[in-house]
Motif scaffolding. Structure first.
Motif, PDB file in Angstrom:
ATOM      1  N   CYS A   1       0.850  -1.189   0.000  1.00 13.81           N
ATOM      2  CA  CYS A   1       0.000   0.000   0.000  1.00 13.81           C
ATOM      3  C   CYS A   1       0.890   1.246   0.000  1.00 13.81           C
ATOM      4  CB  CYS A   1      -0.920  -0.006   1.215  1.00 13.81           C
ATOM      5  SG  CYS A   1      -1.940   1.481   1.357  1.00 13.81           S
TER       6      CYS A   1
ATOM      7  N   CYS B   1      -7.478   2.630   2.897  1.00 14.17           N
ATOM      8  CA  CYS B   1      -6.585   3.784   2.723  1.00 14.17           C
ATOM      9  C   CYS B   1      -7.032   4.634   1.537  1.00 14.17           C
ATOM     10  CB  CYS B   1      -5.136   3.308   2.517  1.00 14.17           C
ATOM     11  SG  CYS B   1      -4.396   2.615   4.021  1.00 14.17           S
TER      12      CYS B   1
ATOM     13  N   HIS C   1      -4.696  -0.094  -0.008  1.00 16.07           N
ATOM     14  CA  HIS C   1      -5.809  -0.741   0.688  1.00 16.07           C
ATOM     15  C   HIS C   1      -7.104  -0.048   0.279  1.00 16.07           C
ATOM     16  CE1 HIS C   1      -2.863  -2.010   3.915  1.00 16.07           C
ATOM     17  NE2 HIS C   1      -3.608  -3.082   3.850  1.00 16.07           N
TER      18      HIS C   1
ATOM     19  N   CYS D   1       0.148   3.365   3.570  1.00 12.00           N
ATOM     20  CA  CYS D   1       0.508   2.907   4.921  1.00 12.00           C
ATOM     21  C   CYS D   1       1.731   1.997   4.920  1.00 12.00           C
ATOM     22  CB  CYS D   1      -0.678   2.208   5.595  1.00 12.00           C
ATOM     23  SG  CYS D   1      -1.048   0.581   4.925  1.00 12.00           S
TER      24      CYS D   1
HETATM   25 ZN   LIG Z   1      -2.854   0.969   3.422  1.00 12.25          ZN
END
Ligand SMILES: [Zn+2]
Length: 188
Positions: free
Chosen positions: A94, A133, A130, A97
């Motif tokens: 990702c 996210c 994600h 993150c």
């Molecule tokens: Zn993420």
């Protein structure tokens, strides 16, 4: 999915992944200019005249003869719609993150500059993220969302594209392709 053969043009640029049957046709008909790597040996039928079993050695990497003009037909590397190449480029990480996304249902294509804001659906504007996210970022740029990108999106070169798109790549093929990647590539 069986063995694949990496076909190059005469200049050494990747042309196509071939299945072994297709590659054996090029080998058997003398259309291979040069080759690299270990062989896959195909065994054919038994010759009636002397009982010998036909066999054909198909190298892992073949350069096709009379292929000088093929490069003219190479277009830009397609991003595709199914995200398979994108997620492989980004190694399922990702961009917001930094976690590796193990659940396939959580992996999404995020547009760095959102499409609603004029961002394009191109390699240099998309990252793996994600679902959560991606949602949290919403229709904002990474700066506006306070979520700086943890890696830089880029358009793969033709050599990297063949790594991303290949299946069951053998060592000789990977070695050939990996030696020709630019330093920013994350493919190997
Ligand atoms: Zn993420």
């Amino acid at each position: 999915m069986g063995v694949q053969v990496l076909a190059l043009d005469i200049a050494g640029t990747p042309f196509r992944w071939l299945d072994i049957e297709r590659a054996s046709y090029y080998v058997a008909s003398g259309k291979v200019a040069w080759s690299l790597g270990d062989y896959n040996t195909l065994r054919g039928g038994v010759r009636r005249i002397d009982g010998a079993r036909s066999r054909l050695d198909v190298p892992a990497v073949i350069a096709l003869a009379k292929s000088e003009s093929m490069a003219r037909h190479y277009g830009p590397i397609p991003l595709g719609h199914d995200n398979r190449l994108l997620f492989r480029r980004d190694r399922d990480i990702c961009a917001y993150c930094g976690e590796r996304i193990t659940d396939p249902h959580q992996r999404t294509r995020d547009h760095v500059i959102p499409r609603a804001r004029g961002g394009r659906d191109v390699w240099a504007n998309v990252v793996t993220a994600h679902r959560s996210c991606n949602m949290a970022k919403g229709c904002r740029t990474p700066e506006e969302a306070g979520k700086p990108l943890l890696y830089v999106p880029y358009s793969p070169c033709r050599f990297e594209h063949f790594i991303l798109a290949g299946r069951n790549i053998v060592a000789d093929q990977m070695e050939y392709l990996a030696a020709r990647l630019p330093s920013h590539s994350r493919a190997v």
